[in-house]
Design a protein around this motif. Structure first.
Motif, mmCIF file in Angstrom:
data_model
loop_
_atom_site.group_PDB
_atom_site.id
_atom_site.type_symbol
_atom_site.label_atom_id
_atom_site.label_comp_id
_atom_site.label_asym_id
_atom_site.label_seq_id
_atom_site.Cartn_x
_atom_site.Cartn_y
_atom_site.Cartn_z
ATOM 1 N N ASP A 69 17.817 27.676 11.954
ATOM 2 C CA ASP A 69 17.657 26.624 12.950
ATOM 3 C C ASP A 69 18.800 26.647 13.956
ATOM 4 O O ASP A 69 19.933 26.991 13.627
ATOM 5 N N ILE A 70 18.474 26.250 15.185
ATOM 6 C CA ILE A 70 19.472 25.982 16.220
ATOM 7 C C ILE A 70 19.575 24.464 16.311
ATOM 8 O O ILE A 70 18.561 23.780 16.416
ATOM 9 N N TYR A 71 20.791 23.939 16.256
ATOM 10 C CA TYR A 71 21.021 22.499 16.338
ATOM 11 C C TYR A 71 21.600 22.147 17.700
ATOM 12 O O TYR A 71 22.445 22.874 18.223
ATOM 13 N N ALA A 72 21.157 21.038 18.251
ATOM 14 C CA ALA A 72 21.725 20.567 19.515
ATOM 15 C C ALA A 72 23.140 20.050 19.255
ATOM 16 O O ALA A 72 23.326 19.186 18.403
ATOM 17 N N PRO A 73 24.133 20.564 19.963
ATOM 18 C CA PRO A 73 25.500 20.087 19.769
ATOM 19 C C PRO A 73 25.779 18.764 20.466
ATOM 20 O O PRO A 73 26.723 18.066 20.129
ATOM 21 N N VAL A 74 24.950 18.430 21.461
ATOM 22 C CA VAL A 74 25.111 17.205 22.251
ATOM 23 C C VAL A 74 23.732 16.624 22.540
ATOM 24 O O VAL A 74 22.715 17.306 22.423
ATOM 25 N N THR A 75 23.705 15.368 22.953
ATOM 26 C CA THR A 75 22.463 14.701 23.333
ATOM 27 C C THR A 75 22.287 14.793 24.844
ATOM 28 O O THR A 75 23.246 14.594 25.593
ATOM 29 N N GLY A 76 21.059 15.095 25.272
ATOM 30 C CA GLY A 76 20.780 15.156 26.698
ATOM 31 C C GLY A 76 19.481 15.869 26.975
ATOM 32 O O GLY A 76 18.657 16.077 26.082
ATOM 33 N N GLU A 77 19.308 16.258 28.245
ATOM 34 C CA GLU A 77 18.087 16.926 28.687
ATOM 35 C C GLU A 77 18.353 18.407 28.907
ATOM 36 O O GLU A 77 19.333 18.782 29.560
ATOM 37 N N VAL A 78 17.470 19.250 28.384
ATOM 38 C CA VAL A 78 17.577 20.686 28.599
ATOM 39 C C VAL A 78 17.259 20.983 30.065
ATOM 40 O O VAL A 78 16.215 20.581 30.572
ATOM 41 N N VAL A 79 18.200 21.645 30.759
ATOM 42 C CA VAL A 79 18.026 21.933 32.184
ATOM 43 C C VAL A 79 17.884 23.425 32.470
ATOM 44 O O VAL A 79 17.516 23.800 33.581
ATOM 45 N N ALA A 80 18.140 24.274 31.480
ATOM 46 C CA ALA A 80 17.978 25.722 31.660
ATOM 47 C C ALA A 80 17.893 26.387 30.298
ATOM 48 O O ALA A 80 18.457 25.879 29.317
ATOM 49 N N LEU A 102 22.164 30.480 24.936
ATOM 50 C CA LEU A 102 20.822 30.020 24.584
ATOM 51 C C LEU A 102 20.206 29.077 25.609
ATOM 52 O O LEU A 102 19.151 29.345 26.157
ATOM 53 N N PHE A 103 20.867 27.932 25.864
ATOM 54 C CA PHE A 103 20.306 26.942 26.786
ATOM 55 C C PHE A 103 21.411 26.070 27.349
ATOM 56 O O PHE A 103 22.544 26.118 26.869
ATOM 57 N N GLU A 104 21.053 25.288 28.381
ATOM 58 C CA GLU A 104 21.993 24.328 28.969
ATOM 59 C C GLU A 104 21.419 22.927 28.842
ATOM 60 O O GLU A 104 20.202 22.732 28.950
ATOM 61 N N VAL A 105 22.303 21.977 28.617
ATOM 62 C CA VAL A 105 21.929 20.577 28.443
ATOM 63 C C VAL A 105 22.712 19.736 29.443
ATOM 64 O O VAL A 105 23.931 19.889 29.574
#
Length: 128
Positions: A69-80, A102-105
């Motif tokens: 699993d990949i866990y979100a390190p912070v809360t927010g909206e994925v933007v990329a 992986l992604f941006e939040v």
């Protein structure tokens, strides 16, 4: 061994602040995590526009050994998301801190980033 300019989670994600988009952070997995997983063959990422919550699962990395699993390190909206991983998931292995991101939040509360581990604390957690 772990870049000093990043923040880390105990689940082996890293966070670079700022990300490419204004108000965002870039997320990836650490060299330790990619090494433990082995050869990455498939990456499942959250979609742009998804809301992620710190500590919750938001994707998967599939390797020749297992699925992790990949866990979100912070809360927010994925933007990329890193579209290059669709064709070349092995970038997570070969360059986990740059091309293998992986992604941006877009972070709901920037103070969350300050609460993550620094490189020394992450390393100490691995050694302990």
């Amino acid at each position: 061994m772990y870049p000093e300019n990043l923040k880390y989670t105990s689940e082996h994600e890293w966070v670079r602040s700022p990300g490419e988009s204004e108000g965002s952070v870039r997320v990836g997995i650490t060299d330790f995590a990619q090494d433990a997983l082995g050869d990455i063959v498939y990456v499942s990422l959250p979609q742009v526009g998804d809301q992620v919550t710190a500590g919750d699962t938001c994707g998967e990395l599939e390797s020749t050994k297992s699925v992790s699993d990949i866990y979100a390190p912070v809360t927010g909206e994925v933007v990329a998301t890193n579209g290059a991983l669709d064709q070349t998931p092995e970038l997570v292995n070969s360059d986990p801190y740059e091309a293998g991101w992986l992604f941006e939040v877009n972070v709901a509360d920037p103070a969350q980033v300050d609460g993550l581990l620094d490189a020394a604390a992450y390393q100490a957690g691995l050694d302990g």
